[in-house]
Design a protein around this motif. Structure first.
Motif, short mmCIF file in Angstrom:
data_model
loop_
_atom_site.label_atom_id
_atom_site.label_comp_id
_atom_site.label_asym_id
_atom_site.label_seq_id
_atom_site.Cartn_x
_atom_site.Cartn_y
_atom_site.Cartn_z
N ARG A 89 13.93 -14.25 70.83
CA ARG A 89 12.92 -13.46 71.52
C ARG A 89 11.86 -12.95 70.56
NH1 ARG A 89 16.72 -9.79 75.63
NH2 ARG A 89 17.13 -11.45 77.15
N THR A 90 12.27 -12.62 69.36
CA THR A 90 11.32 -12.12 68.37
C THR A 90 10.44 -13.23 67.83
OG1 THR A 90 12.89 -10.39 67.73
CG2 THR A 90 11.09 -10.84 66.21
N ALA A 91 11.06 -14.37 67.53
CA ALA A 91 10.32 -15.46 66.91
C ALA A 91 9.46 -16.23 67.91
CB ALA A 91 11.29 -16.42 66.23
N PHE A 92 9.91 -16.29 69.17
CA PHE A 92 9.23 -17.10 70.17
C PHE A 92 8.96 -16.26 71.42
CE2 PHE A 92 12.29 -19.64 67.72
CZ PHE A 92 11.43 -20.53 67.07
N PRO A 93 8.02 -15.36 71.37
CA PRO A 93 7.81 -14.44 72.50
C PRO A 93 7.41 -15.14 73.79
CG PRO A 93 6.06 -14.23 70.86
CD PRO A 93 7.13 -15.07 70.24
N SER A 94 6.92 -16.37 73.72
CA SER A 94 6.54 -17.08 74.94
C SER A 94 7.74 -17.72 75.63
CB SER A 94 5.50 -18.16 74.61
OG SER A 94 6.06 -19.17 73.78
N TRP A 95 8.89 -17.78 74.95
CA TRP A 95 10.07 -18.39 75.55
C TRP A 95 10.78 -17.39 76.45
CZ3 TRP A 95 13.10 -21.46 71.20
CH2 TRP A 95 12.24 -22.46 70.69
N ASP A 96 11.50 -17.94 77.43
CA ASP A 96 12.37 -17.13 78.29
C ASP A 96 13.80 -17.30 77.76
OD1 ASP A 96 13.69 -15.76 80.25
OD2 ASP A 96 13.32 -17.24 81.84
N VAL A 97 14.34 -16.24 77.13
CA VAL A 97 15.64 -16.33 76.47
C VAL A 97 16.63 -15.40 77.18
CG1 VAL A 97 16.89 -16.12 74.30
CG2 VAL A 97 14.46 -16.74 74.27
N PRO A 98 17.50 -15.94 78.04
CA PRO A 98 18.49 -15.11 78.74
C PRO A 98 19.57 -14.60 77.78
CG PRO A 98 18.21 -17.27 79.81
CD PRO A 98 17.58 -17.35 78.45
N SER A 99 20.20 -13.50 78.19
CA SER A 99 21.35 -12.96 77.45
C SER A 99 22.55 -13.01 78.38
CB SER A 99 21.08 -11.52 77.00
OG SER A 99 22.19 -11.00 76.29
N PRO A 100 23.30 -14.12 78.39
CA PRO A 100 24.38 -14.29 79.37
C PRO A 100 25.55 -13.36 79.11
CG PRO A 100 24.36 -16.10 77.80
CD PRO A 100 23.14 -15.29 77.52
N ALA A 101 26.29 -13.07 80.17
CA ALA A 101 27.45 -12.17 80.07
C ALA A 101 28.70 -12.87 79.58
CB ALA A 101 27.72 -11.53 81.44
N GLY A 102 28.63 -14.17 79.38
CA GLY A 102 29.79 -14.90 78.89
C GLY A 102 29.41 -16.33 78.56
N GLY A 103 30.40 -17.11 78.16
CA GLY A 103 30.14 -18.49 77.77
C GLY A 103 29.82 -18.62 76.30
N LEU A 104 29.18 -19.73 75.95
CA LEU A 104 28.98 -20.07 74.54
C LEU A 104 27.54 -20.36 74.17
CD1 LEU A 104 32.03 -22.52 74.23
CD2 LEU A 104 31.89 -20.22 73.27
N SER A 105 26.61 -20.29 75.13
CA SER A 105 25.24 -20.67 74.84
C SER A 105 24.27 -20.00 75.79
CB SER A 105 25.08 -22.20 74.93
OG SER A 105 25.40 -22.65 76.24
N THR A 106 22.99 -20.07 75.44
CA THR A 106 21.92 -19.57 76.30
C THR A 106 20.99 -20.71 76.66
OG1 THR A 106 20.12 -17.95 76.50
CG2 THR A 106 20.53 -18.84 74.31
N TRP A 107 20.53 -20.71 77.90
CA TRP A 107 19.68 -21.77 78.45
C TRP A 107 18.24 -21.28 78.38
CZ3 TRP A 107 19.77 -26.68 79.13
CH2 TRP A 107 19.11 -27.36 80.15
N VAL A 108 17.53 -21.72 77.37
CA VAL A 108 16.22 -21.17 77.01
C VAL A 108 15.12 -21.92 77.73
CG1 VAL A 108 14.62 -20.78 75.10
CG2 VAL A 108 17.09 -20.45 74.76
N GLY A 109 14.21 -21.18 78.35
CA GLY A 109 13.01 -21.76 78.94
C GLY A 109 11.89 -21.81 77.90
#
Length: 485
Positions: A389-409
């Motif tokens: 989120r800091t490095a790529f402010p134009s990206w949509d970076v979710p913070s999931p409640a579980g699992g192993l990865s984030t699905w970045v837009g």
């Protein structure tokens, strides 16, 4: 032009108008703006491949534009390979033919984040020593075990009971990991040419197993914010009556979504009405990061999906304990268990006994393992999400409640381009289209957060360099990454 599948899922003009949202805001000519917006919905998987579009007349009425505008938009999409049309049969979403990204001949020296996985949990070596001490009691028989050792089957059944699903050991078949379980179920339940409902995006190796069994995949959309497109899923079940549907309702890979309890019940009711067997992949189910990891039956999350209706469950210790153990399982009703055991010999002759004994030892303290995993994943998630989120402010970076990865837009259809650039920086990532059927999701990237601090920092640095080197993206990455890592 190609033949249109008569069982294709249809999107109504009313539903498409909602998806199109602010398409008129573009300064481009109306037909191009409409075509661009539909193309974006296809690339993002919101209109899965195979979806039948509304007729030109009906859509023009709902959008309040001339039929000529819709006709020209559809023609533009056909020219670009994004839809196929047959007179009298309608227009169906497609994607242009894609060339698979080549894998490097060697990954030596590269940081490989194509796998969302954890290192071995503490205590596995000790459990293996204890299991080896018990092995002598099993050396008197052949060792070919197509259903699983009773001690492990009971331990797995007890885990289901603690999570809120009454289960007997007789309902468990132990497999060579979750992928083996999917392939075995596909071989037993799917005939050549049968349709199989899958999620888009979804788990690519499940797609492969179903296709090998002869299935024609029918994708249904899943998104980070909205979860499963229930209307499309229900319509698909009614229109196609597929023999199987494959779903991952807990910390879905790759979106991280979790299906609510009431939706689980509705989906299973609809599937049962059509005679569809729902295969539920629970390999991520106990990897909660926020709120209750390691508590057994977590009160603020749904019970296993089979608690809400007829379903076949798949589990594994590959994500929670260690992929090297290669132990998974199927939970099913007894008639299906019998079919699976009888069919198994065509593919393998059973699960190794020693590994089963190791896992039986470890399941006794799985709650403690999950608590440690949750702490590790929480740290990794927060580090990755904050860094991105800091490095790529134009990206949509979710913070999931579980699992192993984030699905970045990513905000642009450059996922494959970005992964190629990242490879040149020493980083391997799985591009968004890997998780789609026929190449959607170029605007997305799966980023695992299951790795250690040093690997995460190295990955963020490489990703920053790769993004800066891509032509045509909107603006450079933020220079603040160094302060985070």
């Amino acid at each position: 032009m190609t033949n249109v599948d008569p069982g294709a899922t249809a999107v109504s003009s009313r539903a498409l108008r909602v998806l199109l949202d602010s398409w008129r805001a573009s300064s481009a000519p109306g037909y191009l703006a409409l075509a661009d917006r539909i193309r974006l919905l296809v690339l993002d998987g919101r209109l899965p491949v195979g979806t039948r579009l509304p007729s030109e007349r009906d859509l023009s009425t709902h959008l309040g534009v001339s039929r000529t505008t819709v006709t020209a938009a559809y023609a533009t999409l056909r020219d670009g390979g994004h839809i196929d049309s047959v007179r009298g049969s309608g227009s169906v979403v497609r994607l242009p033919t894609r060339v698979a990204l080549p894998r490097p001949a060697s990954t030596e020296g590269l940081l490989d984040l194509t796998k969302a996985a954890l290192p071995a949990a503490d205590g596995i070596a000790e459990a293996a020593q204890r299991a080896a001490g018990r092995l002598g009691a099993y050396l008197g028989d052949s060792g070919y075990d197509k259903i699983g050792r009773p001690v492990l089957r009971e331990a797995i059944a007890e885990r289901y009971r603690r999570r809120g699903l009454e289960t007997s050991a007789d309902q468990i078949v132990v497999t060579l990991g979750a992928q083996h379980a999917i392939a075995l179920l596909a071989r037993v339940l799917v005939g050549r040419g049968d349709r199989a409902v899958v999620e888009a995006p979804g788990y690519p190796h499940a797609f492969e197993a179903l296709r090998v069994a002869g299935a024609r995949l029918v994708p249904v959309s899943v998104t980070v914010g909205d979860g499963w497109d229930e209307a499309a899923l229900m319509q698909t079940l009614r229109r196609t009556s597929p023999p199987v549907a494959y779903l991952m309702p807990d910390f879905h890979n790759p979106t991280g979504a979790t299906m609510p309890a009431d939706q689980r019940a509705r989906v299973l009711d609809a599937a049962a009405a059509e005679g569809t067997v729902v295969i539920v992949d629970e390999t991520m189910a106990e990897l909660a990061i926020d709120g209750g990891a390691g508590s057994g039956a977590v009160t603020d999350r749904p019970s296993p999906m089979a608690a809400y209706g007829p379903a076949v469950s798949i589990g594994s210790v590959g994500k929670s304990l260690w992929g090297g153990l290669r132990i998974g399982w199927i939970r099913a009703d007894l008639p299906l268990v019998d079919r699976l055991v009888r069919a198994r010999s065509a593919g393998d002759l059973g699960t190794p006994v020693l590994e089963q004994l190791v896992v039986a030892e470890l399941l006794a303290d799985l709650d403690g393992v999950l608590e440690a995993r949750a702490a590790h994943l929480r740290r990794g998630r927060d580090r990755v999400v904050t860094g991105l989120r800091t490095a790529f402010p134009s990206w949509d970076v979710p913070s999931p409640a579980g699992g192993l990865s984030t699905w970045v837009g990513l905000g642009a259809p450059v996922s494959s381009q970005l992964t190629l650039a990242a490879r040149r920086e020493g980083l391997l990532l799985a591009a968004g289209p890997v998780f789609g059927v026929d190449g959607a999701f170029e605007r997305f990237l799966r980023v695992p957060f299951s790795y250690g601090d040093d690997e995460t920092d190295r990955a963020l640095t490489a990703l920053r360099a790769a993004w800066d080197g891509i032509d045509g993206v909107q603006g450079p990455a933020s220079p603040l990454l160094a302060e985070v890592v």
